[in-house]
Scaffold this motif. Structure first.
Motif, PDB file in Angstrom:
ATOM      1  N   GLN A  59     -22.632 -22.498 -36.546  1.00 44.17           N
ATOM      2  CA  GLN A  59     -22.562 -22.012 -35.179  1.00 44.17           C
ATOM      3  C   GLN A  59     -21.251 -21.357 -34.825  1.00 44.17           C
ATOM      4  OE1 GLN A  59     -23.621 -25.480 -33.043  1.00 44.17           O
ATOM      5  NE2 GLN A  59     -25.832 -25.404 -33.562  1.00 44.17           N
ATOM      6  N   ALA A  60     -20.124 -22.170 -35.172  1.00 43.62           N
ATOM      7  CA  ALA A  60     -18.838 -21.294 -34.921  1.00 43.62           C
ATOM      8  C   ALA A  60     -18.719 -20.210 -35.510  1.00 43.62           C
ATOM      9  CB  ALA A  60     -17.738 -22.317 -35.324  1.00 43.62           C
ATOM     10  N   LEU A  61     -18.908 -20.127 -36.703  1.00 49.96           N
ATOM     11  CA  LEU A  61     -18.918 -18.940 -37.417  1.00 49.96           C
ATOM     12  C   LEU A  61     -19.900 -17.893 -36.897  1.00 49.96           C
ATOM     13  CD1 LEU A  61     -17.777 -17.191 -39.908  1.00 49.96           C
ATOM     14  CD2 LEU A  61     -19.665 -18.157 -41.174  1.00 49.96           C
ATOM     15  N   ALA A  62     -21.245 -18.011 -36.454  1.00 43.73           N
ATOM     16  CA  ALA A  62     -22.050 -17.247 -35.861  1.00 43.73           C
ATOM     17  C   ALA A  62     -21.613 -16.649 -34.529  1.00 43.73           C
ATOM     18  CB  ALA A  62     -23.423 -17.765 -35.756  1.00 43.73           C
ATOM     19  N   ASP A  63     -20.937 -17.375 -33.824  1.00 48.09           N
ATOM     20  CA  ASP A  63     -20.321 -16.928 -32.465  1.00 48.09           C
ATOM     21  C   ASP A  63     -19.161 -16.108 -32.729  1.00 48.09           C
ATOM     22  OD1 ASP A  63     -19.931 -17.601 -29.485  1.00 48.09           O
ATOM     23  OD2 ASP A  63     -17.918 -18.102 -30.229  1.00 48.09           O
ATOM     24  N   PHE A  64     -18.137 -16.444 -33.830  1.00 44.00           N
ATOM     25  CA  PHE A  64     -17.179 -15.364 -34.146  1.00 44.00           C
ATOM     26  C   PHE A  64     -17.574 -13.933 -34.501  1.00 44.00           C
ATOM     27  CE2 PHE A  64     -14.015 -13.873 -37.486  1.00 44.00           C
ATOM     28  CZ  PHE A  64     -13.183 -13.859 -36.484  1.00 44.00           C
ATOM     29  N   THR A  65     -18.748 -14.084 -35.464  1.00 49.21           N
ATOM     30  CA  THR A  65     -19.296 -12.761 -35.814  1.00 49.21           C
ATOM     31  C   THR A  65     -19.842 -12.042 -34.678  1.00 49.21           C
ATOM     32  OG1 THR A  65     -19.775 -14.035 -38.128  1.00 49.21           O
ATOM     33  CG2 THR A  65     -20.940 -11.862 -37.481  1.00 49.21           C
ATOM     34  N   LEU A  66     -20.465 -12.629 -33.734  1.00 48.12           N
ATOM     35  CA  LEU A  66     -21.165 -11.967 -32.685  1.00 48.12           C
ATOM     36  C   LEU A  66     -19.966 -11.140 -31.659  1.00 48.12           C
ATOM     37  CD1 LEU A  66     -23.778 -11.425 -31.338  1.00 48.12           C
ATOM     38  CD2 LEU A  66     -23.461 -13.447 -29.746  1.00 48.12           C
ATOM     39  N   ALA A  67     -18.732 -11.877 -31.473  1.00 45.28           N
ATOM     40  CA  ALA A  67     -17.809 -11.670 -31.092  1.00 45.28           C
ATOM     41  C   ALA A  67     -17.200 -10.389 -31.549  1.00 45.28           C
ATOM     42  CB  ALA A  67     -16.653 -12.540 -30.720  1.00 45.28           C
ATOM     43  N   LEU A  68     -17.050 -10.273 -33.039  1.00 41.24           N
ATOM     44  CA  LEU A  68     -16.527  -9.187 -33.850  1.00 41.24           C
ATOM     45  C   LEU A  68     -17.331  -8.002 -33.444  1.00 41.24           C
ATOM     46  CD1 LEU A  68     -15.246 -10.866 -37.193  1.00 41.24           C
ATOM     47  CD2 LEU A  68     -13.890  -9.767 -35.201  1.00 41.24           C
ATOM     48  N   GLN A  69     -18.691  -8.311 -33.492  1.00 38.40           N
ATOM     49  CA  GLN A  69     -19.814  -7.224 -33.403  1.00 38.40           C
ATOM     50  C   GLN A  69     -19.486  -6.559 -31.974  1.00 38.40           C
ATOM     51  OE1 GLN A  69     -23.791  -8.472 -33.632  1.00 38.40           O
ATOM     52  NE2 GLN A  69     -24.442  -6.453 -33.076  1.00 38.40           N
ATOM     53  N   TYR A  70     -19.220  -7.122 -30.956  1.00 41.44           N
ATOM     54  CA  TYR A  70     -18.983  -6.611 -29.702  1.00 41.44           C
ATOM     55  C   TYR A  70     -17.539  -6.232 -29.432  1.00 41.44           C
ATOM     56  CZ  TYR A  70     -23.803  -7.408 -28.468  1.00 41.44           C
ATOM     57  OH  TYR A  70     -24.996  -7.550 -28.505  1.00 41.44           O
ATOM     58  N   ARG A  71     -16.645  -6.439 -30.421  1.00 41.31           N
ATOM     59  CA  ARG A  71     -15.184  -6.218 -30.511  1.00 41.31           C
ATOM     60  C   ARG A  71     -14.517  -6.860 -29.411  1.00 41.31           C
ATOM     61  NH1 ARG A  71     -14.989   0.543 -31.629  1.00 41.31           N
ATOM     62  NH2 ARG A  71     -16.077   0.411 -33.395  1.00 41.31           N
ATOM     63  N   ASP A  72     -14.974  -8.079 -29.303  1.00 39.40           N
ATOM     64  CA  ASP A  72     -14.414  -9.015 -28.362  1.00 39.40           C
ATOM     65  C   ASP A  72     -13.218  -9.932 -29.025  1.00 39.40           C
ATOM     66  OD1 ASP A  72     -13.581 -10.710 -25.901  1.00 39.40           O
ATOM     67  OD2 ASP A  72     -15.522 -11.615 -25.964  1.00 39.40           O
ATOM     68  N   PHE A  73     -12.058  -9.644 -28.961  1.00 42.57           N
ATOM     69  CA  PHE A  73     -10.960 -10.140 -29.517  1.00 42.57           C
ATOM     70  C   PHE A  73     -10.227 -11.076 -28.611  1.00 42.57           C
ATOM     71  CE2 PHE A  73     -11.412  -6.084 -31.817  1.00 42.57           C
ATOM     72  CZ  PHE A  73     -12.314  -6.647 -32.809  1.00 42.57           C
ATOM     73  N   SER A  74     -10.641 -11.114 -27.476  1.00 40.15           N
ATOM     74  CA  SER A  74      -9.912 -11.923 -26.522  1.00 40.15           C
ATOM     75  C   SER A  74     -10.131 -13.567 -26.545  1.00 40.15           C
ATOM     76  CB  SER A  74     -10.096 -11.667 -25.104  1.00 40.15           C
ATOM     77  OG  SER A  74     -11.633 -11.534 -24.647  1.00 40.15           O
TER      78      SER A  74
END
Length: 452
Positions: A59-74
């Protein structure tokens, strides 16, 4: 050590799960249904806990991948309030986000640096895609063409059709010079294009540079060199003729005094020699004038009030203009407009322009000459000599600044050439706008204006 603790936690859950399963089976075998029901509930709880334990990393990996997709590095992933097994994963996520933030900051810094460099260039630059949509344009491009904005390159078709046609015909690697009229000024632009691809999409990069001043300087230098060669050769050739004519004149005079019988013949010879001498001396003076024209001294700049400069020019020619019945209008706004220039040279330019205007209005019913001055939007002083005369034919308009060129029978052809050279010495320019039958206007453009 962390992986050992994770294995112990997983092993403990598996042991409890097997124990609950065995206990439930034993209770069922001996018909202890209450105990079997409790074992079943415990088994379900243990299965859910095991599932949550095994999937929380995913779940943590999926959440991180979704953030990368939307370029949310904050986002920041906690490393203390989570199970020990997830702490290395969250630390890795935070490190990746920090790296991307640094890369983005570096990219934005490089973009700002490039923007600053492009803003300092005196070259107009625009980039557009295959559909003509403008991706980027600098301020010099918009200021040169007097465009408040440009969304599509096709927008130039209505505003600057000559430039748009040149862009459509432009070949990468083959710059072309385009002559345009922008506002009151005529400019010559060196236009070049190049094409490139970005993320699979084709773009065109268009750049132009205002080369009007450079071309004018080159042209003036070429004419000056030609004048120097011509006057040098003329003076070298004519000086001996004038000297020889003078010597022959003295010999004829001596012979005339000694031989009275040849008086009539010698008079004719003497008259011919005198004519040769006069024309030779006139040609020498002519060559001297053009040699002086080709070697103007640098301007001695002072602060001038434009109103006074125009009034002085009018006063110098007032008697002649009044005799011709020409009305003179002087308008300077603001009235205290000043200019840093050589007053004597500018008077010479203005006198030439006013005399040309006076010549142009000789056949006009209500002759009028206007002397105007104002600062433009870029704080450059503009002075204009405008008349309501016959105008200049379109077929000779491009030739009027060429030395020796004139449309007047008694004209010398150096007045406008001299005016152009004086304006170039002031890092300015002279522009002409004329309509046959309606009049002409000559504008003098200077680099800076002050209104103090």
């Amino acid at each position: 050590m962390i992986f050992n603790r994770m294995d112990v936690r997983l092993l403990r859950r598996l042991v409890l799960l097997v124990a609950a399963l065995a206990g439930g089976g034993y209770a069922t075998l001996y018909h202890a249904y209450g105990l079997a029901l409790g074992a079943l509930v415990l088994l379900i709880v243990l299965v859910l806990d095991l599932a949550r334990y095994l999937t929380r990393g995913q779940q943590a990996l999926a959440d991180f991948t979704l953030a990368l997709q939307y370029r949310d590095f904050s986002r920041q992933y906690p490393t203390q309030s989570v199970p020990v097994a997830l702490r290395p994963l969250h630390a890795a996520f935070n490190q990746v986000n920090a790296t991307f933030r640094e890369l983005r900051a570096e990219q934005e810094g490089q973009f700002q640096y490039l923007q600053t460099i492009l803003a300092l260039l005196d070259t107009g630059i625009v980039s557009y895609d295959a559909a003509g949509t403008v991706a980027w344009v600098n301020e010099v491009f918009k200021q040169t063409l007097h465009l408040p904005y440009l969304k599509n390159i096709k927008g130039l078709q209505s505003r600057q059709p000559v430039l748009y046609e040149a862009i459509c015909r432009a070949v990468p690697g083959q710059p072309v010079v385009v002559k345009l009229t922008v506002g009151l000024q005529t400019v010559q632009l060196l236009v070049s294009v190049t094409q490139f691809k970005l993320r699979g999409e084709a773009f065109t990069l268009l750049a132009f540079k205002n080369v009007s001043q450079a071309l004018a300087d080159t042209e003036t230098t070429a004419w000056q060199q030609l004048l120097r060669v011509m006057t040098h050769e003329i003076m070298n050739s004519v000086a001996p003729i004038a000297s020889l004519a003078d010597s022959l004149g003295r010999h004829v005079q001596a012979a005339q005094q000694s031989d009275a019988s040849a008086t009539e013949l010698l008079d004719d010879v003497r008259t011919g020699i005198r004519i040769i001498q006069q024309r030779s001396e006139g040609l020498l003076r002519f060559a001297q004038v053009y040699r002086d024209f080709s070697t103007l001294a640098p301007p001695q700049r002072t602060t001038l009030y434009v109103q006074e400069l125009l009034q002085t020019t009018h006063q110098l020619l007032a008697e002649q203009l009044t005799a011709q019945g020409i009305e003179v209008v002087i308008s300077v706004r603001p009235a205290h407009l000043t200019l840093h220039a050589d007053g004597h040279l500018l008077e010479q330019v203005l006198i030439n322009l006013v005399l040309n205007a006076a010549q142009a209005v000789t056949q006009t019913p209500n002759p009028r000459i206007s002397l105007l001055a104002w600062p433009d939007e870029q704080e450059r002083v503009v002075m204009e000599v405008k008349d309501n005369g016959t105008g200049i034919p379109a077929d000779v308009l491009d030739s009027i600044f060429i030395p020796f060129f004139t449309t007047r029978p008694n004209g010398s052809g150096i007045g406008l050439s001299l005016a152009k050279q004086i304006m170039q010495l002031h890092q300015g320019s002279i522009q002409v706008h004329s309509v046959e039958g309606a009049g002409s206007g000559f504008q003098l453009w200077f680099p800076h204006a002050t209104t103090g």
